[in-house]
Scaffold this motif. Structure first.
Motif, PDB file in Angstrom:
ATOM      1  N   VAL A   1       1.242  -1.664   0.013  1.00  0.00           N
ATOM      2  CA  VAL A   1      -0.291  -0.294   0.273  1.00  0.00           C
ATOM      3  C   VAL A   1       1.502   1.263   0.089  1.00  0.00           C
ATOM      4  O   VAL A   1       2.154   1.240   0.347  1.00  0.00           O
ATOM      5  N   VAL A   2       0.936   2.186  -0.235  1.00  0.00           N
ATOM      6  CA  VAL A   2       1.468   3.349  -0.483  1.00  0.00           C
ATOM      7  C   VAL A   2       0.487   5.053  -0.486  1.00  0.00           C
ATOM      8  O   VAL A   2      -0.584   4.531  -0.747  1.00  0.00           O
ATOM      9  N   VAL A   3       0.288   5.614   0.579  1.00  0.00           N
ATOM     10  CA  VAL A   3      -0.583   6.417   1.020  1.00  0.00           C
ATOM     11  C   VAL A   3       0.557   7.618   0.488  1.00  0.00           C
ATOM     12  O   VAL A   3       1.181   8.238  -0.297  1.00  0.00           O
ATOM     13  N   LEU A   4      -0.607   8.532  -0.180  1.00  0.00           N
ATOM     14  CA  LEU A   4      -0.134   9.622  -1.155  1.00  0.00           C
ATOM     15  C   LEU A   4      -1.129  11.452  -0.271  1.00  0.00           C
ATOM     16  O   LEU A   4      -2.604  11.119  -0.209  1.00  0.00           O
ATOM     17  N   GLU A   5      -0.119  11.778   0.273  1.00  0.00           N
ATOM     18  CA  GLU A   5      -0.666  12.998   0.852  1.00  0.00           C
ATOM     19  C   GLU A   5      -0.711  14.279   0.475  1.00  0.00           C
ATOM     20  O   GLU A   5       0.933  14.579  -0.316  1.00  0.00           O
ATOM     21  N   LYS A   6      -1.430  15.188  -0.454  1.00  0.00           N
ATOM     22  CA  LYS A   6      -0.774  16.490  -1.299  1.00  0.00           C
ATOM     23  C   LYS A   6       0.092  17.284  -0.368  1.00  0.00           C
ATOM     24  O   LYS A   6       0.961  18.403  -0.989  1.00  0.00           O
ATOM     25  N   GLY A   7       0.032  17.099   1.472  1.00  0.00           N
ATOM     26  CA  GLY A   7       0.343  18.724   2.119  1.00  0.00           C
ATOM     27  C   GLY A   7       1.044  17.638   3.121  1.00  0.00           C
ATOM     28  O   GLY A   7       2.202  17.179   2.786  1.00  0.00           O
ATOM     29  N   ARG A   8       1.161  17.515   4.515  1.00  0.00           N
ATOM     30  CA  ARG A   8       1.778  16.472   5.362  1.00  0.00           C
ATOM     31  C   ARG A   8       0.687  15.855   6.235  1.00  0.00           C
ATOM     32  O   ARG A   8      -0.613  16.437   6.395  1.00  0.00           O
ATOM     33  N   LEU A   9       1.607  14.795   6.684  1.00  0.00           N
ATOM     34  CA  LEU A   9      -0.184  13.695   7.169  1.00  0.00           C
ATOM     35  C   LEU A   9      -0.519  14.572   8.638  1.00  0.00           C
ATOM     36  O   LEU A   9       0.086  15.539   8.933  1.00  0.00           O
ATOM     37  N   ALA A  10      -1.969  14.365   8.131  1.00  0.00           N
ATOM     38  CA  ALA A  10      -3.188  14.656   9.972  1.00  0.00           C
ATOM     39  C   ALA A  10      -2.415  16.437   9.459  1.00  0.00           C
ATOM     40  O   ALA A  10      -2.881  16.960  10.921  1.00  0.00           O
ATOM     41  N   GLY A  11      -2.248  17.327   8.307  1.00  0.00           N
ATOM     42  CA  GLY A  11      -2.222  18.861   8.444  1.00  0.00           C
ATOM     43  C   GLY A  11      -3.589  19.450   8.701  1.00  0.00           C
ATOM     44  O   GLY A  11      -3.689  20.208   9.047  1.00  0.00           O
ATOM     45  N   GLU A  12      -4.802  18.462   8.314  1.00  0.00           N
ATOM     46  CA  GLU A  12      -6.087  19.311   8.656  1.00  0.00           C
ATOM     47  C   GLU A  12      -7.049  18.753   9.552  1.00  0.00           C
ATOM     48  O   GLU A  12      -6.456  18.677  10.943  1.00  0.00           O
ATOM     49  N   GLN A  13      -7.901  18.709   9.046  1.00  0.00           N
ATOM     50  CA  GLN A  13      -9.291  18.641  10.132  1.00  0.00           C
ATOM     51  C   GLN A  13      -8.853  16.697  11.427  1.00  0.00           C
ATOM     52  O   GLN A  13      -8.638  16.546  12.692  1.00  0.00           O
ATOM     53  N   SER A  14      -7.411  16.172  11.068  1.00  0.00           N
ATOM     54  CA  SER A  14      -6.974  14.914  11.505  1.00  0.00           C
ATOM     55  C   SER A  14      -6.238  15.465  13.804  1.00  0.00           C
ATOM     56  O   SER A  14      -6.313  14.603  13.746  1.00  0.00           O
ATOM     57  N   SER A  15      -5.857  16.462  13.173  1.00  0.00           N
ATOM     58  CA  SER A  15      -4.752  17.005  14.062  1.00  0.00           C
ATOM     59  C   SER A  15      -5.575  17.858  14.832  1.00  0.00           C
ATOM     60  O   SER A  15      -5.504  18.915  15.801  1.00  0.00           O
ATOM     61  N   ARG A  16      -6.746  18.511  14.371  1.00  0.00           N
ATOM     62  CA  ARG A  16      -7.094  19.622  14.687  1.00  0.00           C
ATOM     63  C   ARG A  16      -8.680  19.586  15.486  1.00  0.00           C
ATOM     64  O   ARG A  16      -8.994  20.272  16.128  1.00  0.00           O
ATOM     65  N   ASN A  17      -8.864  18.555  15.199  1.00  0.00           N
ATOM     66  CA  ASN A  17     -10.338  18.180  15.940  1.00  0.00           C
ATOM     67  C   ASN A  17      -9.767  18.275  17.597  1.00  0.00           C
ATOM     68  O   ASN A  17      -9.113  18.215  18.287  1.00  0.00           O
ATOM     69  N   LEU A  18     -11.247  17.825  18.901  1.00  0.00           N
ATOM     70  CA  LEU A  18     -11.103  17.852  19.785  1.00  0.00           C
ATOM     71  C   LEU A  18     -10.837  16.688  20.268  1.00  0.00           C
ATOM     72  O   LEU A  18     -10.858  16.507  21.978  1.00  0.00           O
ATOM     73  N   GLY A  19     -10.226  15.620  20.031  1.00  0.00           N
ATOM     74  CA  GLY A  19      -9.761  14.572  20.406  1.00  0.00           C
ATOM     75  C   GLY A  19     -10.676  13.360  21.277  1.00  0.00           C
ATOM     76  O   GLY A  19     -10.573  12.657  21.581  1.00  0.00           O
ATOM     77  N   TRP A  20     -12.531  13.485  21.254  1.00  0.00           N
ATOM     78  CA  TRP A  20     -12.811  12.801  21.636  1.00  0.00           C
ATOM     79  C   TRP A  20     -13.217  11.691  21.356  1.00  0.00           C
ATOM     80  O   TRP A  20     -13.046  11.883  19.442  1.00  0.00           O
ATOM     81  N   ILE A  21     -13.510  10.681  22.262  1.00  0.00           N
ATOM     82  CA  ILE A  21     -13.631   9.591  21.168  1.00  0.00           C
ATOM     83  C   ILE A  21     -15.511   9.317  21.947  1.00  0.00           C
ATOM     84  O   ILE A  21     -14.778   8.525  23.330  1.00  0.00           O
ATOM     85  N   ARG A  22     -16.320   9.203  20.894  1.00  0.00           N
ATOM     86  CA  ARG A  22     -17.840   8.787  21.689  1.00  0.00           C
ATOM     87  C   ARG A  22     -18.341   7.972  20.984  1.00  0.00           C
ATOM     88  O   ARG A  22     -18.532   7.534  19.710  1.00  0.00           O
ATOM     89  N   LYS A  23     -19.258   7.003  21.842  1.00  0.00           N
ATOM     90  CA  LYS A  23     -20.458   6.231  21.041  1.00  0.00           C
ATOM     91  C   LYS A  23     -21.412   7.541  21.567  1.00  0.00           C
ATOM     92  O   LYS A  23     -22.750   7.305  21.532  1.00  0.00           O
ATOM     93  N   MET A  24     -21.547   7.973  22.557  1.00  0.00           N
ATOM     94  CA  MET A  24     -23.383   9.174  23.292  1.00  0.00           C
ATOM     95  C   MET A  24     -23.392  10.185  22.100  1.00  0.00           C
ATOM     96  O   MET A  24     -22.534  11.090  21.552  1.00  0.00           O
ATOM     97  N   GLY A  25     -24.535  10.263  21.843  1.00  0.00           N
ATOM     98  CA  GLY A  25     -25.290  11.224  20.840  1.00  0.00           C
ATOM     99  C   GLY A  25     -24.755  11.304  19.742  1.00  0.00           C
ATOM    100  O   GLY A  25     -25.550  11.660  18.959  1.00  0.00           O
ATOM    101  N   ARG A  26     -24.059   9.744  19.141  1.00  0.00           N
ATOM    102  CA  ARG A  26     -24.130   9.610  17.922  1.00  0.00           C
ATOM    103  C   ARG A  26     -25.833   9.089  16.726  1.00  0.00           C
ATOM    104  O   ARG A  26     -26.734   8.474  17.915  1.00  0.00           O
ATOM    105  N   SER A  27     -25.598   9.121  15.630  1.00  0.00           N
ATOM    106  CA  SER A  27     -26.815   8.439  15.737  1.00  0.00           C
ATOM    107  C   SER A  27     -26.972   6.609  15.869  1.00  0.00           C
ATOM    108  O   SER A  27     -26.125   5.911  15.927  1.00  0.00           O
ATOM    109  N   VAL A  28     -28.035   6.146  15.500  1.00  0.00           N
ATOM    110  CA  VAL A  28     -28.431   5.471  15.940  1.00  0.00           C
ATOM    111  C   VAL A  28     -27.501   3.812  15.328  1.00  0.00           C
ATOM    112  O   VAL A  28     -26.999   3.541  15.133  1.00  0.00           O
TER     113      VAL A  28
END
Length: 435
Positions: free
Chosen positions: A43-70
């Motif tokens: 497998v080859v991963v191709l990233e236009k910029g840098r790894l996790a440079g956008e929302q993957s590093s900018r989110n709040l870091g929550w890991i939840r089941k609560m409140g999700r769609s069924v």
């Protein structure tokens, strides 16, 4: 200013061929690459910029089941087990802590919403429970907020976005995956009616399967192929504080603020009741699909027209493989944090928990999320383009399910038994004949 990501030394080589190409070096694409490498699939991963440079590093870091769609709960439950084993799997602590998440309600109507969700997931054996104001004081002491109650899920947790994707990338490379940064994929090689490779800014890579995990950019990539994916951008502004003592480990979400403990001892905080909704040309094209969501949550959106409209208009929607693509013109979308929302978050939090009034803000940032009309991602084969699988549209809550979502995408593109039922995530649900 963007969060500082744990650095990864990626490949300088450009392989001519592989079995699977992954477009996008966010946490979902990297997880899929790790799963494939663990199974012995090149497998080859191709990233236009840098790894996790956008929302993957900018989110709040929550890991939840609560409140999700069924429909999304099975994926979230599968992700829980994967997060619990990730440190051993990748050989690094990514900050995963199963410390629980607490949602607060100020009004009876807000409590009714939590009660309705709890009734809807009653048969799924979650640990979520309604709590009283007195129980909130026990869970998160020294508060002064006036709460009608809340809902608490002790098995929910958190992890560090700036560490997780990088650790997954390093583990994937150790198992044979090749990851190339600063290399945009312009389009696909299509021969005999199916995908046989990708055209990048550095040349062609032949492959048997392609996974598109390009986040907010997936809509534009697919549009150039004549495939529709309805996503619109929302921008979340967040901040982190210097280390603080005494506020506990539970992540808390109120109607107009949220906070969660970080590995460094500080807190990640946001104005949970407000997101920026910059208008673009895409709103004219697909905005009507979002009317039900706007009726329910329109009060949370700060809608405006500004430089995002002009910037979006300047990017091509159709291009040839020899043209410089939009993904080369914008390597990383780095929206500015909304200072008004940052101040609102700290003011609202300080009223409820006065200890935060003394908090020192170290950094603020913003991240753009790709929102679908039903807030569920699209994961699965793209029928119009054989050999292409999609994993995008995570609508701002993909970090928590990313480990299971990446595995599901890998399962589907390789024809393996899926980790969960993929039916809720079919791309076809957005078509006129879909659900």
């Amino acid at each position: 200013m963007a969060p500082v990501i744990s650095p990864v030394r990626t490949s300088d080589d450009f392989p001519p061929a592989t079995v699977v190409c992954v477009i996008g070096g966010g946490i979902v694409g990297l997880t899929a690459a790790l799963v494939l490498a663990e199974r012995g699939v090149p497998v080859v991963v191709l990233e236009k910029g840098r790894l996790a440079g956008e929302q993957s590093s900018r989110n709040l870091g929550w890991i939840r089941k609560m409140g999700r769609s069924v429909a999304d709960v099975p994926l979230a439950r599968a992700a829980d087990a994967l997060w619990a084993g990730l440190a051993a799997r990748v050989g690094e602590d990514v900050g995963y802590r199963q410390a629980g998440i607490l949602y607060l309600a100020r009004t009876r109507a807000e409590m009714d919403m939590h009660r309705s969700w709890l009734d809807a997931v009653r048969d799924l054996s979650l640990e979520s429970r309604l709590v009283t104001a007195a129980q909130i004081d026990e869970l998160v002491p020294r508060g002064q907020g006036q709460w009608a109650g809340g809902i608490h899920t002790p098995s929910d947790g958190r992890a560090e976005p700036t560490r997780a994707a990088s650790a997954i990338a390093r583990a994937a490379m150790q198992k044979g995956a090749v990851i190339v940064e600063q290399c945009a994929v312009r389009t696909l090689v299509l021969e005999g009616g199916r995908t046989t490779g990708v055209v990048t800014e550095r040349g062609v890579i032949r492959c048997e399967q392609v996974l598109l995990a390009g986040g907010l950019w997936s809509r534009r990539f697919l549009g150039n192929l004549g495939v529709g994916l309805p996503t619109l951008p929302l921008i979340c502004s967040a901040l982190r504080t210097a280390p603080m003592e005494g506020m506990g480990e539970i992540a808390v979400g109120a109607p107009d603020f949220s906070f969660r403990k970080r590995m460094d001892g500080g807190y990640t905080i946001t104005q949970r009741g407000a997101l920026d909704a910059p208008l673009t040309m895409e709103h004219l094209r697909i905005g009507m699909r979002y009317l039900p969501t706007l009726r329910q949550q329109g009060g949370h959106l700060r809608i405006g027209i500004g430089r995002e409209f002009v910037a979006d208009l300047a990017l091509a929607r159709h291009w040839r493989e020899t043209d410089i693509s939009p993904f080369e013109r914008v390597r990383v979308w780095d929206p500015a944090a909304n200072g008004v929302l940052i101040r609102e978050a700290m003011t609202n939090l300080g009223v409820a928990w006065p200890e935060f009034r003394a908090a020192r803000i170290v950094q603020s940032w913003a991240g753009a999320m790709d929102i679908t009309p039903d807030s569920l991602p699209a994961i699965g084969a793209v029928a119009k383009v054989p050999g292409l699988t999609l994993a995008s549209g995570f609508s701002g809550h993909g970090f928590g399910t990313s480990l299971a979502a990446g595995e599901l995408a890998a399962d589907l593109l390789m024809g393996e038994a899926p980790i969960v039922d993929p039916a809720p995530y079919r791309l076809e649900r957005f078509s006129r004949g879909g659900r």
